[in-house]
Scaffold this active site. Sequence first.
Site, PDB file in Angstrom:
ATOM      1  N   ARG A   1       0.844  -1.211  -0.025  1.00  0.00           N
ATOM      2  CA  ARG A   1      -0.261  -0.025  -0.005  1.00  0.00           C
ATOM      3  C   ARG A   1       1.007   1.440  -0.070  1.00  0.00           C
ATOM      4  NH1 ARG A   1      -3.427  -2.385  -1.786  1.00  0.00           N
ATOM      5  NH2 ARG A   1      -5.527  -2.712  -0.764  1.00  0.00           N
TER       6      ARG A   1
ATOM      7  N   HIS B   1      -1.074   0.617  -9.597  1.00  0.00           N
ATOM      8  CA  HIS B   1      -1.876  -0.252  -8.811  1.00  0.00           C
ATOM      9  C   HIS B   1      -2.300  -1.583  -9.676  1.00  0.00           C
ATOM     10  CE1 HIS B   1      -3.908  -0.645  -4.662  1.00  0.00           C
ATOM     11  NE2 HIS B   1      -3.854  -1.570  -5.269  1.00  0.00           N
TER      12      HIS B   1
HETATM   13  P1  NAP Z   1      -1.733 -10.923   4.778  1.00  0.00           P
HETATM   14  O1  NAP Z   1      -1.644 -12.293   4.289  1.00  0.00           O
HETATM   15  O2  NAP Z   1      -2.448 -10.445   5.654  1.00  0.00           O
HETATM   16  O3  NAP Z   1      -0.096 -10.621   5.002  1.00  0.00           O
HETATM   17  C1  NAP Z   1       0.330  -9.486   5.705  1.00  0.00           C
HETATM   18  C2  NAP Z   1       1.593  -9.628   6.242  1.00  0.00           C
HETATM   19  O4  NAP Z   1       2.182  -8.219   6.539  1.00  0.00           O
HETATM   20  C3  NAP Z   1       1.912 -10.644   7.282  1.00  0.00           C
HETATM   21  O5  NAP Z   1       3.112 -11.349   7.375  1.00  0.00           O
HETATM   22  C4  NAP Z   1       1.920  -9.692   8.564  1.00  0.00           C
HETATM   23  O6  NAP Z   1       2.485 -10.227   9.709  1.00  0.00           O
HETATM   24  C5  NAP Z   1       2.669  -8.460   8.031  1.00  0.00           C
HETATM   25  N1  NAP Z   1       2.498  -7.503   8.996  1.00  0.00           N
HETATM   26  C6  NAP Z   1       1.154  -6.740   9.321  1.00  0.00           C
HETATM   27  N2  NAP Z   1       1.617  -5.516  10.074  1.00  0.00           N
HETATM   28  C7  NAP Z   1       2.965  -5.587  10.494  1.00  0.00           C
HETATM   29  C8  NAP Z   1       3.570  -4.839  11.105  1.00  0.00           C
HETATM   30  N3  NAP Z   1       3.107  -4.021  11.893  1.00  0.00           N
HETATM   31  N4  NAP Z   1       4.946  -5.218  11.287  1.00  0.00           N
HETATM   32  C9  NAP Z   1       5.518  -6.134  10.530  1.00  0.00           C
HETATM   33  N5  NAP Z   1       4.611  -6.950   9.385  1.00  0.00           N
HETATM   34  C10 NAP Z   1       3.413  -6.772   9.547  1.00  0.00           C
HETATM   35  O7  NAP Z   1      -1.676  -9.996   3.392  1.00  0.00           O
HETATM   36  P2  NAP Z   1      -1.616 -10.277   1.960  1.00  0.00           P
HETATM   37  O8  NAP Z   1      -2.535 -11.130   1.292  1.00  0.00           O
HETATM   38  O9  NAP Z   1       0.042 -10.931   1.890  1.00  0.00           O
HETATM   39  O10 NAP Z   1      -1.739  -8.839   1.136  1.00  0.00           O
HETATM   40  C11 NAP Z   1      -0.639  -7.830   1.625  1.00  0.00           C
HETATM   41  C12 NAP Z   1      -1.172  -6.506   0.921  1.00  0.00           C
HETATM   42  O11 NAP Z   1      -0.686  -6.646  -0.444  1.00  0.00           O
HETATM   43  C13 NAP Z   1      -2.653  -6.154   1.011  1.00  0.00           C
HETATM   44  O12 NAP Z   1      -3.013  -5.841   2.468  1.00  0.00           O
HETATM   45  C14 NAP Z   1      -2.875  -5.092   0.142  1.00  0.00           C
HETATM   46  O13 NAP Z   1      -2.623  -3.854   0.640  1.00  0.00           O
HETATM   47  C15 NAP Z   1      -1.663  -5.430  -0.799  1.00  0.00           C
HETATM   48  N6  NAP Z   1      -2.128  -6.033  -2.109  1.00  0.00           N
HETATM   49  C16 NAP Z   1      -1.704  -4.998  -3.287  1.00  0.00           C
HETATM   50  C17 NAP Z   1      -2.220  -5.580  -4.626  1.00  0.00           C
HETATM   51  C18 NAP Z   1      -1.599  -4.648  -5.612  1.00  0.00           C
HETATM   52  O14 NAP Z   1      -2.201  -4.979  -6.800  1.00  0.00           O
HETATM   53  N7  NAP Z   1      -0.816  -3.604  -5.595  1.00  0.00           N
HETATM   54  C19 NAP Z   1      -2.633  -6.760  -4.803  1.00  0.00           C
HETATM   55  C20 NAP Z   1      -3.084  -7.152  -3.678  1.00  0.00           C
HETATM   56  C21 NAP Z   1      -2.882  -7.029  -2.438  1.00  0.00           C
HETATM   57  P3  NAP Z   1       2.181 -11.529  10.349  1.00  0.00           P
HETATM   58  O15 NAP Z   1       2.320 -12.789   9.471  1.00  0.00           O
HETATM   59  O16 NAP Z   1       2.936 -11.721  11.842  1.00  0.00           O
HETATM   60  O17 NAP Z   1       0.608 -11.580  10.631  1.00  0.00           O
HETATM   61  C1  GLV Z   2      -5.545  -4.736  -4.385  1.00  0.00           C
HETATM   62  O1  GLV Z   2      -4.855  -3.725  -4.089  1.00  0.00           O
HETATM   63  C2  GLV Z   2      -6.001  -5.500  -3.054  1.00  0.00           C
HETATM   64  O2  GLV Z   2      -5.667  -5.213  -2.007  1.00  0.00           O
HETATM   65  O3  GLV Z   2      -6.550  -6.702  -3.378  1.00  0.00           O
END
Ligand code: NAP
Ligand code: GLV
Length: 309
Positions: free
Chosen positions: A224, A272
């Site tokens: 993000r 994005h």
């Molecule tokens: P997820 O499975 O919830 O993983 C989030 C990771 O971040 C976890 O490892 C979590 O730690 C860590 N985290 C959260 N808060 C933290 C902190 N304060 N300090 C250190 N680590 C922290 O999420 P995901 O599915 O991988 O997705 C991640 C993000 O990608 C989404 O929230 C979204 O914003 C972004 N995204 C972007 C796109 C794009 O097109 N650009 C597409 C999809 C998603 P823990 O493992 O300890 O819980």
């Molecule tokens: C895209 O940014 C998502 O959060 O899936």
Amino acid sequence: MLETLAIKSDLERFNGWRSAFKDFDIHVLDWDQVTDKSQIDYALVWDPGPGVLTEFANLKIIFSVGAGLDHLKGENILPPGIPVVRMVEDGLTAGMVEYVLYTVLRFHRFMPQYERDKQNKVWRELVQIPASKRTVGILGLGVLGGNCAKTLVQLGFNVAGWSRTPKQLPGVGCYHGAAGLDHVLAMSEILVCLLPLTHQTQHLVNAETLAKLPKGACFINAGRGACQVESDLIAALDSDHLAGAALDVYEFEPLSPKSPVWTHPKIYFTPHIASMVHPDTSAIHVYDNIVRHRNNQALTHLADMDAGY
Ligand code: NAP
Ligand code: GLV
């Protein structure tokens, strides 16, 4: 009687969603066609806005169309006590792995330098560094970060990752907490941010943290945009502390025409699009959770709205 899933999406996307759910025993309704809100059992939404979901009296689960939950945060958006399920689906994960791999390899193999050399008609061979001698740091070791880490390890990179809670991933140096962050930053020649936006992660990538990266490091953000301070990032690029950045997300989206990002020679821009949700694969994840709910089983990928992700 069949339960009803209301989907908030534009019409073109809705047709894709309807087709994705056609083989599942669930009635699918376009958000704009909902006349009796009390008959809606499940909602699949992006950015519903305040006071909308609270009007659906019999909602059982709220599904986020995205992995990120920022669109569900704020006053009066979520009705209390209704579980929220994040979007975790194979298509979204595969897209992110592709984007991260592409941008990491671009920096690893010095492509920005060769692009500049071509413009200047310079023939110059830079010494190739083996993946095993390159450390990639990943902030966020969740579904997306974890899968990117796994793929980079398979390619032979030295991978260090950072999460909120302790983790163990095969072949990945796993760190957590404040000391863990410093450790990952100090090692990362290429740093990838795949963090969700929370109170803790907002503006985490700033002048102070960027200064902890080795000189000449590159930064990739596909998590993000508000996890970074763009002006600090640009200052680090301009001072040559950082060699390059690939940004898919920005503090404010869409990016203002006045943003220096547009013309910055060291920033690789995408709007994005690192990864998108695919109705076909998403429907499997949504339906699986509906069946779990019907069978009184635990839901998968439940959001923790207190933690913010
Ligand atoms: P997820 O499975 O919830 O993983 C989030 C990771 O971040 C976890 O490892 C979590 O730690 C860590 N985290 C959260 N808060 C933290 C902190 N304060 N300090 C250190 N680590 C922290 O999420 P995901 O599915 O991988 O997705 C991640 C993000 O990608 C989404 O929230 C979204 O914003 C972004 N995204 C972007 C796109 C794009 O097109 N650009 C597409 C999809 C998603 P823990 O493992 O300890 O819980
Ligand atoms: C895209 O940014 C998502 O959060 O899936």
